[in-house]
Write an enzyme that holds these catalytic residues in place. Structure first.
Site, PDB file in Angstrom:
ATOM      1  N   SER A 183       0.743  -1.132  -0.065  1.00  0.00           N
ATOM      2  CA  SER A 183      -0.017  -0.186  -0.198  1.00  0.00           C
ATOM      3  C   SER A 183       0.797   1.141   0.149  1.00  0.00           C
ATOM      4  CB  SER A 183      -0.862  -0.162   1.329  1.00  0.00           C
ATOM      5  OG  SER A 183      -2.033   0.933   1.126  1.00  0.00           O
ATOM      6  N   GLU A 184       0.682   2.202  -0.767  1.00  0.00           N
ATOM      7  CA  GLU A 184       1.805   3.082  -1.184  1.00  0.00           C
ATOM      8  C   GLU A 184       1.904   4.194  -0.216  1.00  0.00           C
ATOM      9  OE1 GLU A 184      -0.731   2.401  -3.291  1.00  0.00           O
ATOM     10  OE2 GLU A 184      -1.599   4.115  -4.160  1.00  0.00           O
ATOM     11  N   ASN A 185       0.952   4.246   0.807  1.00  0.00           N
ATOM     12  CA  ASN A 185       1.241   5.163   2.082  1.00  0.00           C
ATOM     13  C   ASN A 185       2.359   4.625   3.033  1.00  0.00           C
ATOM     14  OD1 ASN A 185      -0.923   2.983   2.662  1.00  0.00           O
ATOM     15  ND2 ASN A 185      -1.216   4.387   4.609  1.00  0.00           N
ATOM     16  N   GLY A 186       2.834   3.346   2.646  1.00  0.00           N
ATOM     17  CA  GLY A 186       4.109   2.960   3.517  1.00  0.00           C
ATOM     18  C   GLY A 186       3.983   1.512   4.085  1.00  0.00           C
ATOM     19  N   SER A 244       8.653   4.046   0.257  1.00  0.00           N
ATOM     20  CA  SER A 244       7.508   3.172  -0.572  1.00  0.00           C
ATOM     21  C   SER A 244       7.529   3.625  -1.980  1.00  0.00           C
ATOM     22  CB  SER A 244       6.098   3.492  -0.172  1.00  0.00           C
ATOM     23  OG  SER A 244       5.037   3.201  -0.818  1.00  0.00           O
TER      24      SER A 244
END
Lengths: 232, 220
Positions: free
Chosen positions: B46-49, B88
């Site tokens: 998930s690209e928020n980290g 990320s």
């Protein structure tokens, strides 16, 4: 302040020196890991014509959204600005300039700004409206565009724990943009849930070393949830 | 019959391989997580980290500091890692994610994708989509084949502003599974009961139709 003790005792002191027209970099993703009390202090001070750099712009009535109420933001760099009716209204009325920036490019702009790198090449945005007017170079048969770094007059950051020296740890996905924001402020202010004594945090577990941090304050947080999803 | 959203997710899930790191976009791509085949372990990014996104939390597990890129509250599975946005996107831009699944408004026969902006309508932003399409070698686009008015979304050339250029190589629509190669769509599979003729009619871009186009099958 004595030595490396970065603590300040009030939010007023934490944001001392912020003026109209400045650039403020803010950590956070949606409403997760946002420096909610530092944002509230900016609202209280009434400074305006701010350029804000943040992945999102909060929601109506919370987070950076509260700075829209008195039109304190004149320009924002963000990757996603949905979920905010007041923002949409100001954008459609040309009351706020919006520079939509791909999320990875935004993170890298902050990281580069803090690391003394003035610009970088990335494939992200090549061949799209984001690449228009930007320098293009080819490396190993791929096209890349030049993106410039960002430095803020202030960076406002939300951490979990910090020591008096400004060494900061973040909690879970509230980390997000905060470590990059922390490096990219001329003055970096971090608000945390708990301040501990130097030596209590494991040195190898620290996310943001104190060298980047100018002021630190302990606060209490609402931590509003934007999309509450649970399984039964 | 055109595929349902759930069937589209099921079909995409068959492309998952054991040991894949996968980024799933919002909408139908998110549903793919419900159909991970037995015996296969994938790690969701998930690209928020967050690498190793788990299920939604119970009421007791609910934590404001634990969200996914859609801003939904989630959990981390055992073996997950959490990191900054720069980290990320280093994994995304550096080509370390094995498969990216995302939605689109239009794709074209050159592999261009338009998914973030409709001029004249409200523009909310691209989020991480431009980074994802620029960084991944292996992308599956999920979308409806044509608009409600029957206008094809598989075009010779995208009309909407692009999200990325020349980056899409596979498309799953509600009617068909296609590859994009050498300036053309190649029809690989069709939805159950959907004729090749219908797909041809609803594909505006150059379409190569092999002699045999198998029909997808789904367990009831």
């Amino acid at each position: 302040m004595a030595g490396f003790d970065k603590r300040v005792s009030s939010y007023k002191e934490a944001m001392e020196g912020i003026e109209s027209g400045m650039t403020v970099i803010a950590g956070g993703f949606g409403l997760c890991g946002i420096p909610e009390n530092l944002i509230a202090e900016i609202k209280r001070r009434g400074v305006h014509d701010l350029t804000v750099v943040s992945n999102n712009c909060g929601v109506d009535g919370f987070g950076l959204g509260i700075l829209l109420e008195d039109r304190q933001i004149s320009k924002i760099l963000a990757s996603y600005v949905g979920e905010n009716a007041l923002f949409e209204k100001q954008m459609l009325n040309d009351e706020i300039e919006v520079v939509l920036t791909p999320q990875g490019t935004l993170a890298e702009k902050m990281r580069a700004g803090g690391a003394g790198i003035p610009a970088f090449y990335t494939a992200t945005g090549y061949g799209t409206p984001i690449g228009e007017g930007k320098e293009v170079r080819v490396f190993n048969d791929r096209h890349y565009i030049l993106e410039e770094a960002i430095i803020g007059d202030f960076a406002i950051v939300k951490g979990w724990k910090a020591d008096r020296y400004g060494n900061v740890m973040y909690r879970h996905t509230a980390q997000n943009f905060n470590p990059m924001a922390a490096t990219a402020g001329k003055i970096t202010v971090v608000e945390v849930e708990e301040i501990v004594e130097p030596g209590e945090l494991e040195p190898s577990q620290i996310h943001t070393p104190g060298i980047y941090v100018d002021r630190i304050i302990q606060g209490t947080f609402e931590k509003r949830i934007e999309k509450r999803t649970v399984r039964s | 019959m055109a595929l349902t959203r759930e069937q589209m997710a099921q079909r995409v899930a068959r492309e998952l391989q054991d040991g894949f790191y996968v980024n799933l976009g919002i909408g139908i791509p998110t549903l793919v997580a419900n159909y991970i085949p037995d015996g296969i372990d994938v790690m969701l990014q998930s690209e928020n980290g967050l690498l190793g996104m788990g299920r939604y939390p119970t009421e007791e597990e609910l934590d404001a500091d634990m969200i996914n890129a859609g801003k939904e509250t989630v959990t981390a599975r055992p073996g997950a890692a959490i990191f900054s946005s720069a980290e990320s996107f280093a994994m995304i831009r550096g080509g370390h994610v094995d498969l990216t699944v995302l939605g689109a408004f239009e794709v074209d026969q050159q592999g261009n994708i338009a998914s973030w902006m409709i001029p004249g309508k409200l523009i909310k932003g691209m989020g991480g989509a431009m980074d994802l399409v620029a960084g991944a070698d292996n992308i599956i686009c999920t979308m409806t084949h044509a608009s409600k008015h029957g206008e094809s979304k598989l075009l010779e050339k995208c009309e909407l502003p692009l999200t990325g250029a020349g980056c899409i190589n596979r498309v799953l629509t509600d009617l068909a599974y296609l590859e994009i190669k050498d300036g053309a769509f190649i029809l690989k599979e069709r939805a159950p009961g959907v004729s090749v003729e219908e797909i041809v009619e609803k594909t505006a871009g150059k379409l190569i139709v092999p002699d045999h186009v198998p029909e997808m099958s789904f367990d009831a």
